[in-house]
Design an enzyme around this catalytic site. Structure first.
Site, PDB file in Angstrom:
ATOM      1  N   GLN A   1      46.121  20.242  39.452  1.00 16.57           N
ATOM      2  CA  GLN A   1      46.659  21.305  40.304  1.00 16.57           C
ATOM      3  C   GLN A   1      46.388  20.936  41.756  1.00 16.57           C
ATOM      4  OE1 GLN A   1      44.518  25.113  41.605  1.00 16.57           O
ATOM      5  NE2 GLN A   1      45.478  25.708  39.669  1.00 16.57           N
TER       6      GLN A   1
ATOM      7  N   HIS B   1      45.179  20.891  50.629  1.00 15.21           N
ATOM      8  CA  HIS B   1      44.080  21.805  50.891  1.00 15.21           C
ATOM      9  C   HIS B   1      42.986  21.664  49.854  1.00 15.21           C
ATOM     10  CE1 HIS B   1      41.834  25.608  51.265  1.00 15.21           C
ATOM     11  NE2 HIS B   1      42.154  25.493  52.537  1.00 15.21           N
ATOM     12  N   HIS B   2      43.353  21.658  48.574  1.00 17.21           N
ATOM     13  CA  HIS B   2      42.379  21.373  47.533  1.00 17.21           C
ATOM     14  C   HIS B   2      43.087  20.938  46.263  1.00 17.21           C
ATOM     15  CE1 HIS B   2      43.132  25.599  46.153  1.00 17.21           C
ATOM     16  NE2 HIS B   2      42.874  25.084  44.967  1.00 17.21           N
TER      17      HIS B   2
ATOM     18  N   HIS C   1      46.998  22.129  45.753  1.00 15.89           N
ATOM     19  CA  HIS C   1      47.368  23.203  46.671  1.00 15.89           C
ATOM     20  C   HIS C   1      47.736  22.579  48.019  1.00 15.89           C
ATOM     21  CE1 HIS C   1      45.831  26.695  49.414  1.00 15.89           C
ATOM     22  NE2 HIS C   1      47.142  26.630  49.403  1.00 15.89           N
TER      23      HIS C   1
ATOM     24  N   HIS D   1      37.934  36.569  45.536  1.00 13.22           N
ATOM     25  CA  HIS D   1      39.110  36.655  46.379  1.00 13.22           C
ATOM     26  C   HIS D   1      38.659  37.011  47.795  1.00 13.22           C
ATOM     27  CE1 HIS D   1      41.927  37.431  42.698  1.00 13.22           C
ATOM     28  NE2 HIS D   1      41.228  36.326  42.603  1.00 13.22           N
TER      29      HIS D   1
ATOM     30  N   MET E   1      37.698  38.969  41.976  1.00 13.69           N
ATOM     31  CA  MET E   1      37.037  38.227  40.910  1.00 13.69           C
ATOM     32  C   MET E   1      35.634  37.887  41.352  1.00 13.69           C
ATOM     33  SD  MET E   1      40.049  35.706  39.449  1.00 13.69           S
ATOM     34  CE  MET E   1      39.266  35.522  37.854  1.00 13.69           C
TER      35      MET E   1
ATOM     36  N   HIS F   1      33.530  31.622  43.119  1.00 13.90           N
ATOM     37  CA  HIS F   1      34.929  32.035  43.236  1.00 13.90           C
ATOM     38  C   HIS F   1      35.019  33.551  43.327  1.00 13.90           C
ATOM     39  CE1 HIS F   1      39.296  31.940  42.624  1.00 13.90           C
ATOM     40  NE2 HIS F   1      39.116  32.989  41.830  1.00 13.90           N
TER      41      HIS F   1
END
Length: 884
Positions: free
Chosen positions: A165, A102-103, A167, A239, A309, A237
């Site tokens: 990282q 996904h990313h 996802h 949520h 956030m 960014h």
């Protein structure tokens, strides 16, 4: 209180990087490899460090063959920098398929959160501060660094570890339990970079979103008190409740957009639409728009799914000697400022369902087993081995199993005309160029085919057989047979880039109106000192209204060393009111025009204080043989000494004089239609002689074209006009075989960026475009080139002069592979057609131009907010009489 705020910032950055909270399954479930060797499905990852040359190397950062068992799994792994000394990351190359990933995010830090082969990211990414270096997400554009920009790593101050990282959103692709090795390859160099990349984080720490509240604004603002930084990318960014995030630079009350995006779209770094420089004293401002609808309790800033956030990440570069790698802003020092924020900041961006970012820890129901849900049909697909893009990928050394596509089309926003690699990356990642769905119409397929041709051929380094229909406008009349047959032929192998070590960009004279090279190749600049051309300069009859100011009291002519930009000589004080054009003849005499005086001056190369010749009457505009009206430029034939004057803003003609200044003839007339005829002008703004062909070329500024004429008969030869010029061509310069040009700022809603052009003079084709890295073109007013390919551009808005130099040529050879003709690209040290090698040496930076609103016969500009800037304004022309 300050200590608490700092602690909270660090905690929130940590929590944002660590993806909030731990999945219940992660408490007792961990996926470990029984051996440290990689699976056969991860070929290529056993050599993480790949030497490129004596100074450069590639670092392969890949997942070590993982198989996620739960949707929305986040895995992390770390790689230690394989050297202690300082290095610079100058490029990124993703290896991921949107079918499985996904990313991805890449962090730089000094200590990863785990020493395991890989781990669940909800345990943390780094134990210290983690800086985001790179982001890749499905349906989002790749991050690309501008030329000459690098992230500093290693050494005493740089990061020692990279933490990747990944996802894994929908894990249905792992039903066969195959192992995934997604990741990113870095291109690093030990060579010091002139510009250092960094991150500026704007973050709210005290926002409260009341339950049920329809619209809640979270505002952040800080004074910028560092050396200048140049923004080239941004990332937003929030949520689940975030609707739109916008960031701006505020200078003297004027808002300039940095970025504007929905946080529900893929949260990658997006390129800014136009260059933004931030200087000491500016204010950086950001707004996040939330909704509290659907919540039963107030929502606060935090790292869990029930929190929110408000973050804006600004990626920038700075001069190496002043570089700061990370800065933060967590306050709102100017709340009243947001009363004038542009309306766009308050309007949510519509998001299609198939583009929505699945935030992982942002989801409200993280415990729900998504693998049991019916899966939506995937609209993206990894391309088949036999299709064009898979073949292209194979030819370029790409692994077919990592070819990825996305629907985001950055070429709709901006174009990277100077970079083959960026275009190849765009091509192999684009669904809109892939195989058509059965439901798509034949018209769509035809449009896609044209788009394929456009994207490939625009970069002219890959194929030579395809040409988009709209890329150029054929000349109205081609040269006659036999004409120009000995003109040097240049193909698409000429490329210029800014000389980043040239300090002349910081000279900052007055408005730079004219430039030329003297016989010894010194650069000569003609500037306006403390005078400006604005709406008060002329009346309706073109008579200068600010004569009371007197002439410019400082030297208006500067002779500049082309190597170190030292001022070798200066002159021209108390002579001029509004300087404009400058040219230098073969004997080194200066020819200048002054639009306020309506005159042309010939100045001696050694004594420039007393003119050798003056044409026109001081402060008297006119259109007869003895008067000019705002003349713009001069060209002097090196063989005959014949003088040609472009006249000008309020006359639409070219005037010819003998070497002694006697009027000979004139030609040209004003253009009154949307399709001007040959010999019609709307501000003939710049001249370029082609002596060996007996031609004079004119930058017909407001008609957005170049017209060339025979100097003996004044007969029209041809027009050079390209769609990428936009509506203006400000200036031109000729060297044997090549014609250089600069256009103007785009009109409102036009897409053509402001940039420089290199054209093959024999056929008018564009073979290269160029833009600066430091600062940006705003109104490039003049251009001059030397025969070695060095180009100088002067800007009348930014008061800046740039130097561009030609880079190493690439040898092209057409070959047939699998029935498709491509070109092998070989340069110094190249072993053949390999994207890795080529990628190491070429990087591009795309920028979009500014909105523009211009009036005929005027350099008047509209700033981003629509207000007039005080630059080169001419009174409106009288309404022309109807044609009979």
């Amino acid at each position: 209180m300050a200590g608490f705020r700092s602690l909270l910032v660090l905690l929130l950055v940590f929590r944002s990087s660590c993806l909030g909270f731990r999945s219940p399954l992660s408490v007792f479930k961990r996926f470990k490899e029984t051996t440290s060797s990689f699976s056969n499905e991860c070929l290529g990852t056993t050599r993480p460090v790949i030497p490129v040359d004596s100074s450069d190397f590639a670092l392969d950062i890949r997942m070590p063959g993982v198989t996620p068992k739960q949707s929305d799994t986040y895995f992390c792994m770390s790689v230690h920098l394989p050297m202690d000394e300082e290095a610079f990351v100058i490029d990124f190359r993703p290896h991921a398929s949107m079918d499985t990933v996904h990313h991805m995010l890449l962090f730089g830090c000094n200590m990863p959160a785990s020493t395991e082969n890989y781990w669940f990211c909800d345990e943390g990414t780094c134990t210290d501060k983690a800086n985001i270096l790179y982001a890749w997400a499905r349906n989002a554009p790749p991050t690309r660094l501008p030329k000459g920009v690098g992230f500093r790593v290693g050494g005493e101050t740089g990061s020692k570890y990279f933490v990747l990282q990944v996802h894994y959103g929908d894990i249905s692709a792992f039903r066969d339990n195959h192992k995934d090795c997604s990741g990113v390859s870095l291109h690093l160099t030990r060579l010091p970079q002139p510009l250092i990349a960094g991150m500026y984080l704007m973050m709210s720490v005290d926002t409260v979103i009341p339950a049920g509240e329809k619209v809640v604004n979270s505002d952040i603002s800080c004074h910028y008190k560092k050396y200048p930084m140049h923004v080239f990318a941004y990332r937003v960014h929030t949520h689940h409740l975030g609707k739109v995030v916008s960031g701006y630079r505020v200078r003297n009350g004027q808002w300039t957009l940095i970025g504007h995006q929905s946080p529900q779209l893929p949260q990658a770094f997006y390129p800014v639409e136009h260059p933004v420089d931030v200087s000491f004293g500016d204010i950086l401002a950001a707004r996040c728009v939330f909704t509290g609808e659907g919540r039963t309790e107030a929502t606060h800033i935090g790292g869990t799914s029930s929190d929110e956030m408000c973050n804006l990440y600004i990626m920038y570069y700075m001069e190496a000697k002043h570089a700061v790698s990370f800065m933060t802003c967590t306050q709102n020092i100017a709340p009243d400022l947001f009363r004038t924020i542009p309306p766009e900041a308050n309007i949510p961006i519509p998001v299609k369902s198939d583009m929505v970012m699945m935030h992982g820890h942002h989801k409200e129901t993280v415990n729900k087993d998504k693998t049991s849900l019916p899966q939506q049909p995937k609209r993206e697909e990894v391309l088949e081995q036999g299709d064009f893009y898979s073949l292209l990928s194979k030819l370029l050394g790409e692994r077919e199993d990592v070819v990825h596509v996305h629907k985001y089309n950055p070429t709709e926003k901006s174009e990277s005309e100077s970079d083959l690699v960026a275009e190849i990356a765009n091509v192999v990642q684009k669904k809109d160029l892939g195989q058509s769905d059965a439901r798509e119409s034949a018209e769509h397929e035809r449009d896609n085919a044209l788009l394929v041709r456009d994207r490939i051929h625009k970069f002219h380094r890959l194929t030579s057989t395809l040409r988009p229909a709209e890329s150029r406008v054929l000349s109205l009349q081609q040269p006659l047979p036999g004409e120009g047959t000995w003109e040097p032929e240049h193909t698409g192998d000429f490329h210029v880039e800014e000389a980043l070590d040239w300090p002349g960009v910081y000279l900052l004279p007055g408005q730079v109106s004219g430039m030329a090279l003297d016989p010894t190749n010194n650069l000569v600049i003609f500037h306006r000192g403390d005078h400006v051309w604005d709406g008060n300069s002329f009346d309706s009859k073109f008579i200068y209204q600010q004569r009371g100011l007197g002439p410019i009291e400082e030297d208006t002519i500067l002779v500049i060393d082309p190597n170190n930009a030292a001022v070798l000589q200066s002159s021209g004080k108390n002579l001029f009111y509004l300087p404009h054009g400058l040219s230098i003849d073969k004997d080194g005499n200066y020819w200048v025009t002054d639009v306020a005086l309506h005159q042309v001056f010939k100045l001696n190369a050694d004594n420039k204080e007393a003119p050798l010749l003056i044409l026109g009457k001081s402060m008297q505009p006119g259109s007869d043989q003895n008067h000019f009206c705002q003349p713009t430029d001069v060209a002097v034939d090196p063989d005959t000494g014949t003088i040609y004057v472009a006249d000008g803003y309020c006359n639409s003609r070219i005037v010819q004089f003998s070497p002694s200044g006697k009027f000979i003839t004139q030609w040209g007339e004003a253009s009154t239609e949307s399709n001007p005829k040959p010999g019609q002008f709307s501000v003939p703004h710049s001249l370029a002689l082609v002596p060996h062909l007996g031609q004079l070329c004119v930058a017909d500024r407001e008609n957005g074209r170049i017209q060339c004429f025979k100097t003996d008969t004044k007969e029209f030869v041809r027009e050079i006009k390209h769609a990428s010029f936009g509506r203006n061509v400000f200036a031109i310069s000729y060297i044997p075989g090549l014609l250089f040009a600069v256009n103007g700022k785009p009109y409102f809603e036009d897409q053509e960026p402001v940039q420089g052009f290199v054209m093959n003079f024999s056929n008018g084709e564009i073979i290269d475009v160029f833009k600066p890295v430091r600062k940006h073109f705003d109104m490039p007013h003049d251009i001059t080139a030397s025969e070695d390919g060095t180009v100088y551009v002067g800007d009348a808005h930014t008061n800046t002069v740039w130097k561009f130099t030609s880079t190493e040529k690439m040898e092209h050879r057409s070959v047939k592979k699998a029935g498709i003709e491509v070109q092998e690209i070989k340069g110094k040290g190249s072993g053949g057609l390999n994207l890795g090698n080529f990628f190491a040496s070429r990087k591009g930076y795309s920028r979009k131009g500014f909105d523009r609103l211009s009036t005929e016969g005027s350099d008047q500009e509209k700033d981003d907010d629509g207000s007039e800037s005080e630059e080169e304004y001419s009174a409106p022309l009288p309404v022309p009489a109807p044609s009979s």
